[in-house]
Write a protein that holds these residues in place. Structure first.
Motif, PDB file in Angstrom:
ATOM      1  N   VAL A 165      56.998 -27.380  -9.708  1.00 41.00           N
ATOM      2  CA  VAL A 165      56.379 -26.544 -10.736  1.00 41.00           C
ATOM      3  C   VAL A 165      55.748 -27.455 -11.786  1.00 41.00           C
ATOM      4  N   PHE A 166      54.448 -27.270 -12.017  1.00 44.30           N
ATOM      5  CA  PHE A 166      53.705 -28.072 -12.985  1.00 44.30           C
ATOM      6  C   PHE A 166      53.905 -27.514 -14.394  1.00 44.30           C
ATOM      7  N   ALA A 167      53.859 -28.403 -15.387  1.00 40.41           N
ATOM      8  CA  ALA A 167      54.054 -27.980 -16.775  1.00 40.41           C
ATOM      9  C   ALA A 167      52.849 -27.259 -17.337  1.00 40.41           C
ATOM     10  N   GLU A 168      51.646 -27.548 -16.806  1.00 40.06           N
ATOM     11  CA  GLU A 168      50.407 -26.955 -17.312  1.00 40.06           C
ATOM     12  C   GLU A 168      49.620 -26.343 -16.159  1.00 40.06           C
ATOM     13  N   ASP A 169      48.636 -25.525 -16.500  1.00 39.96           N
ATOM     14  CA  ASP A 169      47.727 -25.003 -15.484  1.00 39.96           C
ATOM     15  C   ASP A 169      46.915 -26.154 -14.882  1.00 39.96           C
ATOM     16  N   GLU A 170      46.658 -26.072 -13.593  1.00 43.02           N
ATOM     17  CA  GLU A 170      45.889 -27.096 -12.866  1.00 43.02           C
ATOM     18  C   GLU A 170      44.777 -26.390 -12.100  1.00 43.02           C
ATOM     19  N   PRO A 171      43.688 -26.023 -12.792  1.00 42.87           N
ATOM     20  CA  PRO A 171      42.687 -25.138 -12.174  1.00 42.87           C
ATOM     21  C   PRO A 171      41.760 -25.801 -11.166  1.00 42.87           C
ATOM     22  N   GLU A 172      41.591 -27.138 -11.216  1.00 42.85           N
ATOM     23  CA  GLU A 172      40.587 -27.768 -10.365  1.00 42.85           C
ATOM     24  C   GLU A 172      41.040 -27.876  -8.916  1.00 42.85           C
ATOM     25  N   PRO A 173      40.101 -27.892  -7.977  1.00 44.12           N
ATOM     26  CA  PRO A 173      40.438 -28.233  -6.593  1.00 44.12           C
ATOM     27  C   PRO A 173      40.887 -29.676  -6.502  1.00 44.12           C
ATOM     28  N   LEU A 174      41.493 -30.035  -5.374  1.00 43.47           N
ATOM     29  CA  LEU A 174      42.088 -31.350  -5.192  1.00 43.47           C
ATOM     30  C   LEU A 174      41.101 -32.311  -4.543  1.00 43.47           C
ATOM     31  N   ARG A 175      41.374 -33.595  -4.705  1.00 37.62           N
ATOM     32  CA  ARG A 175      40.629 -34.617  -3.977  1.00 37.62           C
ATOM     33  C   ARG A 175      40.861 -34.454  -2.482  1.00 37.62           C
ATOM     34  N   GLU A 176      39.895 -34.908  -1.706  1.00 43.06           N
ATOM     35  CA  GLU A 176      39.992 -34.806  -0.251  1.00 43.06           C
ATOM     36  C   GLU A 176      39.921 -36.203   0.352  1.00 43.06           C
ATOM     37  N   LEU A 177      40.786 -36.482   1.298  1.00 39.96           N
ATOM     38  CA  LEU A 177      40.825 -37.771   1.983  1.00 39.96           C
ATOM     39  C   LEU A 177      40.102 -37.685   3.318  1.00 39.96           C
ATOM     40  N   VAL A 178      39.356 -38.746   3.638  1.00 38.25           N
ATOM     41  CA  VAL A 178      38.800 -38.946   4.975  1.00 38.25           C
ATOM     42  C   VAL A 178      39.369 -40.262   5.468  1.00 38.25           C
ATOM     43  N   GLY A 179      40.322 -40.189   6.421  1.00 42.54           N
ATOM     44  CA  GLY A 179      41.093 -41.384   6.748  1.00 42.54           C
ATOM     45  C   GLY A 179      41.909 -41.762   5.530  1.00 42.54           C
TER      46      GLY A 179
END
Length: 292
Positions: A165-179
């Motif tokens: 559970v995060f302490a704050e809102d996290e509205p952005e999408p996540l980073r994406e890995l390629v390899g």
């Protein structure tokens, strides 16, 4: 090389054992001796809580560039594969030091000191890192924590009931890995509100990466029972990772990130790098609190 003896510090509520090889937290146990860290099953991953310095993640081609010169650098840097010197110890704290050497300068041509202080107060373990530039020129670096906590925690509740559970809102999408590289794309956030319900399927594409992360703390555990609160006031990114089926989950505060796809620039141009002026020291800390 024979493994050095673990250094143990403790209060009545919590104990920690640190390996001078990598200054790596290896065990964290509650008052009854129950293990809160990974079982380090070699079928999945033998790490416990490596310290990531002077880079976080992997460089394209495992090559670091400084002033046009290429240096070999393995994933997450060399601190986790280096023997630190124990410079101070008491019942509740221990201080470890890594300084540059002829060996480190073959991969990272800078003069530095990396000091790591572990302190237990009541039921909280604080890990305080100081990175000092001892060069006469600017020092570019990244740093990250990589602790692997027991999943499930040892309190009799099922693995499927665990969440972060995060302490704050996290509205952005996540980073994406390629390899092992960071792509220009983003992946949808798996959070429901501020809660990440842990499931192996989340990690089939490697780590979840919040960049930026707005929270400075998260809580990890089952929906009832003891929790771990993990505080990270000094790091702008957060990775969460496991290998599907493993008995651990890593909560990784980072000041740095893997190379973007195709990146071939200087270390100073790498995303997530900070630069220390000659004589400057950067302090980065995290804390782990057992909440019963």
């Amino acid at each position: 090389m024979p493994q050095p003896n673990l250094i143990t510090i403790a209060t009545a509520q919590l104990s920690a054992a640190i390996n001078p090889f990598g200054a790596e937290l290896t065990h964290l146990r509650d008052a009854d001796g129950r293990e809160l860290m990974t079982d380090a099953d070699p079928a999945f991953w033998t790490g416990h809580a490596p310290l990531l310095f002077p880079i976080v993640g992997r460089l394209n081609g495992d090559v670091l560039r400084v002033n046009g010169v290429e240096y070999p650098m393995k994933q997450h840097g060399f601190a986790r594969r280096s023997l630190f010197t124990l410079v101070e110890q008491s019942a509740t704290h221990a201080v470890f030091l890594l300084q540059d050497s002829a060996e480190t300068r073959t991969a990272y041509p800078f003069t530095f000191a990396l000091r790591v202080t572990y302190t237990i107060t009541d039921a909280t373990l604080e890990i305080a890192v100081a990175i000092e530039n001892r060069s006469e020129s600017p020092l570019p670096a990244s740093f990250g924590f990589h602790p692997a906590f027991a999943w499930p925690l040892p309190y009799g509740l099922p693995r499927a009931d665990h969440r972060i559970v995060f302490a704050e809102d996290e509205p952005e999408p996540l980073r994406e890995l390629v390899g092992s590289a960071i792509s220009s794309g983003r992946r949808p956030s798996p959070l429901q509100g501020r809660t990440l319900a842990l499931d192996d399927a989340l990690f089939t594409q490697d780590a979840l990466i919040w960049d930026p992360v707005h929270s400075q703390s998260v809580r990890y555990g089952a929906s009832t029972g003891p929790q771990l609160r993990i505080d990270f006031p000094d790091t702008p990114m957060l990775g969460i990772w496991t290998k599907p089926g493993a008995a651990f989950v890593c909560v990784e505060p980072w000041h740095g990130i893997a190379d973007p796809v195709g990146f071939a620039g200087e270390l100073t141009e790498k995303p997530g790098i900070f630069t220390l002026a000659p004589g400057e020291t950067r302090h980065i800390a995290m804390a782990i609190t057992l909440e019963i």
